[in-house]
Design an enzyme around this catalytic site. Structure first.
Site, PDB file in Angstrom:
ATOM      1  N   GLU A  95      -0.576   3.397  -6.068  1.00 40.88           N
ATOM      2  CA  GLU A  95      -0.782   2.016  -6.506  1.00 40.88           C
ATOM      3  C   GLU A  95      -1.369   1.221  -5.359  1.00 40.88           C
ATOM      4  O   GLU A  95      -1.028   1.471  -4.201  1.00 40.88           O
ATOM      5  CB  GLU A  95       0.568   1.357  -6.856  1.00 40.88           C
TER       6      GLU A  95
ATOM      7  N   LYS B  48       6.963   7.116 -14.535  1.00 38.55           N
ATOM      8  CA  LYS B  48       6.263   5.866 -14.243  1.00 38.55           C
ATOM      9  C   LYS B  48       4.795   5.959 -14.628  1.00 38.55           C
ATOM     10  O   LYS B  48       4.184   4.970 -15.023  1.00 38.55           O
ATOM     11  CB  LYS B  48       6.389   5.542 -12.748  1.00 38.55           C
TER      12      LYS B  48
ATOM     13  N   HIS C 289      12.606  -0.694   0.672  1.00 36.88           N
ATOM     14  CA  HIS C 289      12.243  -0.843  -0.735  1.00 36.88           C
ATOM     15  C   HIS C 289      13.463  -0.860  -1.641  1.00 36.88           C
ATOM     16  O   HIS C 289      13.354  -0.636  -2.834  1.00 36.88           O
ATOM     17  CB  HIS C 289      11.286   0.249  -1.201  1.00 36.88           C
TER      18      HIS C 289
ATOM     19  N   ARG D 245      18.346   1.059 -18.493  1.00 41.10           N
ATOM     20  CA  ARG D 245      19.794   1.120 -18.234  1.00 41.10           C
ATOM     21  C   ARG D 245      20.264  -0.250 -17.781  1.00 41.10           C
ATOM     22  O   ARG D 245      19.454  -1.157 -17.610  1.00 41.10           O
ATOM     23  CB  ARG D 245      20.053   2.125 -17.115  1.00 41.10           C
TER      24      ARG D 245
END
Lengths: 167, 502
Positions: free
Chosen positions: B204, B120, B239, B296
């Site tokens: 983040e 990421k 999440h 994917r």
């Protein structure tokens, strides 16, 4: 026949008296009996008519275990013959007991025997289905017994840790 | 990339997605070979595939995650292509490379694209450079807790800690207060290490009340890239998505177009081929940030199939075979509304605690515009070793209200006896006025919401007890020997013997 039905931790005494083919008198917790019409439509799927209301529900019993589904909600539990159940009393679930409600694997112990812990403090990490769950101390006190080791597989309801509550 | 026709596909997965891929293969005239751990030898994929290869013990670390063994299974059974599904080895670039090196077709993006998006942190760097907006935070993995603290103070609490190799909500922690940072960091690192073999974590800024909106993209080997609009996946617990819908109830057409263009741009930037998804955080003011690209097929791909009529697995197979996409962006449209309810072996009355166990009774709903993707059969166990998703209920309607009404109707006839499932959660969700208006965000689903909305009706509990009692009474009556008329056979036999003696 008197049955002790335990669903989601709540036990109810139920007296079942067959009246006729597909008709029963059901008394819950000694209350006034009500009449229920029941027909097993297919294995585990029942049509119940309770006081004029018809509902199709799921219910399946096998060797003392019972599982139902009503309005989409699934519940599992036990059904015991009341006479036999009287012999089975006692067991875990004490004030300072840390137990798991699902089968899994112990990932980490976060306390040691003899350690002082405060209520809400994480004491053990159990993994099930790739998710780590921290189990917290239910009371403040001293860790008296750790019944498992890291890496050990545990069954649902297993007693993991006992904490002696501080006075 | 070996993009060329193939005939026999190894399906390197389990459960409902293995079933989806096997069905897709068969519809395209291809053979499908399933792999199965000891826990899955009799599951649905093993029943549908042309051949089954036992792959090892139940834990995925000893079966589905063993790249060498999976590749060996493909070679031993004469497969000339591998479809990874989602999860397990799907985003493992080394595995993709090994498949290609063995001379097989990889039904997925090039390993270089998986690598570019797989980390990421690397993806954030690539996207920033390509001019794609990303959420403020670090673009590199955190060195130590001190650095985490410094950066957190710079961008301001609350923050999110995320595993660099993460996905599926694992290795993520929200941190509201500096004093919680240390503990959250080690938890996120541990989960990242455990789930992805990589403990790297980055920071983040947490954008409050954002929505999770993602864009489906498709790309072929000739460089054509299109997007198939969005899916709104903001209803999440831990999440992790639990309900998705397409289109998003709030996205403006201009934002949709802009987001779609950015997603295509992201795909082009990494030389993408096949089906992929760009996830965005949509802020309340309509601005959006790139979160990550999943290289994917997604769990929730069927809702896109329902509104666009595009068979995504079919498209994957065709692109991998070297065929052109044959889709033009300006010709793509969507119609109506589709929703997906993930039927999990989890108890919404206990904050979605996993509830693995036996599917004593399992009967799927049907009816107009109802699709159930599942990998289980009645009598099977939901194993503790894998994700607890049992099935996906996917429903289409002319509009959102009709789709929700149909979904509720189907949910009420979904018979699962043996374990608690997420079904009552959806029935409660569809009653919530904010949800009905489409007003929700990723923070919608809280333990408090569950407490307030999942009603414990005494009437229902009474009915459940009565049903349990009658089923138990029947079972015990059946197992008792029937009462005979007259004396027992032993007594009768004795009497006959005695008579003979006379």
């Amino acid at each position: 026949m008197e049955l002790l039905i335990t669903l989601e931790g709540t036990t109810t005494a139920v007296e079942v008296t067959p009246v006729d083919e597909g008709r029963y008198r059901i008394a819950l917790e000694g209350a006034e009996p009500i009449e229920v019409e029941a027909e097993e439509l297919s294995r585990g799927e029942w049509s119940l008519r309770v006081q004029q209301e018809r509902a199709v529900v799921g219910a399946l019993a096998s060797r003392g275990e019972v599982a139902v589904q009503v309005a989409g909600r699934g519940m599992a539990g036990t059904a015991l013959d009341a006479r036999r159940a009287a012999l089975r009393l006692g067991g875990a679930g004490g004030l300072g007991d840390v137990s798991t409600q699902m089968p899994g694997v112990v990932v980490r112990l976060l306390c040691t025997e003899g350690a002082e812990v405060v209520e809400g403090q994480p004491v053990i990490v159990v993994e099930a289905m790739k998710m780590e769950n921290e189990l917290k101390a239910p009371v403040s006190g001293v860790v008296r017994a750790i019944h498992v080791t890291s890496g050990q597989a545990v069954e649902s309801g297993a007693l993991l840790i006992h904490i002696e509550p501080s006075s | 990339m070996n993009l060329r026709p193939f005939h026999r596909v190894l399906v390197a997965n389990r459960g409902e997605i293995a079933v989806r891929i096997i069905r897709g293969c068969h519809e395209h005239g291809l053979e499908a070979v399933a792999i199965a751990s000891d826990a899955d030898l009799h599951a649905l994929p093993a029943r549908l595939a042309n051949e089954v290869v036992p792959i090892g013990p139940a834990p995925s670390s000893q079966s589905y995650l063993l790249a060498d063994r999976v590749l060996r299974a493909a070679l031993d059974t004469g497969c000339d292509a591998v479809h990874p599904g989602y999860g397990f080895l799907a985003e493992n670039a080394d595995f993709a490379q090994a498949v290609l090196d063995a001379g097989l077709v990889w039904i997925g993006p090039p390993p270089s694209a998986i690598r570019a998006m797989g980390s990421k942190t690397a993806a954030r760097q690539t996207m920033s450079k390509a001019g794609v907006p990303v959420v403020p935070g670090t673009v590199e993995a955190l060195a130590d807790p001190d650095e985490a603290m410094k950066i957190a103070h710079e961008i301001g609490f609350p923050i999110m800690l995320k595993a660099a190799a993460g996905g599926g909500g694992k290795g993520m922690r929200r941190v509201d207060r500096p004093e919680d940072l240390h503990h959250a960091l080690s938890a996120a690192q541990s989960e990242g290490e455990k789930s992805f073999g990589d403990g790297a974590v980055y920071v983040e800024k947490l954008i409050e009340r954002g929505r999770h909106v993602e864009i489906q993209v498709l790309a072929d080997g000739a460089g054509q890239v299109v997007h198939l609009f969005e899916r709104d996946c903001s209803i999440q617990r831990r999440h992790q998505k639990v309900f998705e819908e397409a289109p998003s109830p709030v996205l403006e057409p201009e934002t949709r177009r802009a987001m779609g263009e950015v997603a295509c741009e992201a795909a082009r930037a990494v030389g993408y081929i096949g089906a992929g998804t760009c996830e965005f955080l949509l802020a309340q003011d309509g601005s959006f940030y790139f979160l990550e690209m999943n290289t994917r097929l997604q769990v929730e791909h069927p809702i896109t199939e329902m509104i666009t009529g595009v068979d995504l697995v079919g498209a994957q197979l065709r692109v991998a075979a070297g065929e052109p996409l044959g889709l033009r962006q300006e010709e793509l449209t969507f119609r109506g509304h589709a929703v997906e309810c993930r039927i999990y072996a989890e108890d919404p009355y206990k904050n979605f605690m996993p509830s693995p166990g036996p599917l004593k009774v399992y009967r799927e709903p049907s009816g107009p515009w109802v699709r159930v993707d599942s990998g289980v059969v009645e009598g099977a166990d939901v194993p503790i070793h894998y994700d607890p998703m049992v099935a996906k209920l996917v429903v289409w309607g002319e509009d959102r209200a009709q789709a929700l009404a149909r979904a509720a109707r189907a949910l009420r006839t979904y018979k699962i006896v043996g374990i608690p499932t997420s079904i009552p959660f959806f029935l409660a969700l569809f009653q919530d006025p904010s949800f009905i208006e489409g007003r929700y965000n990723t923070g919608f689903l809280t333990p408090e919401w569950l407490d307030e909305n999942l009603i414990r009706s005494p009437e229902q509990e009474k009915l459940a007890t009565i049903a349990a009692a009658i089923a138990s009474y029947h079972e015990q009556a059946k197992s008792r020997p029937p009462r005979r008329e007259g004396p027992s056979p032993w007594v009768q036999a004795g009497r006959i013997t005695a008579m003979r003696g006379r």
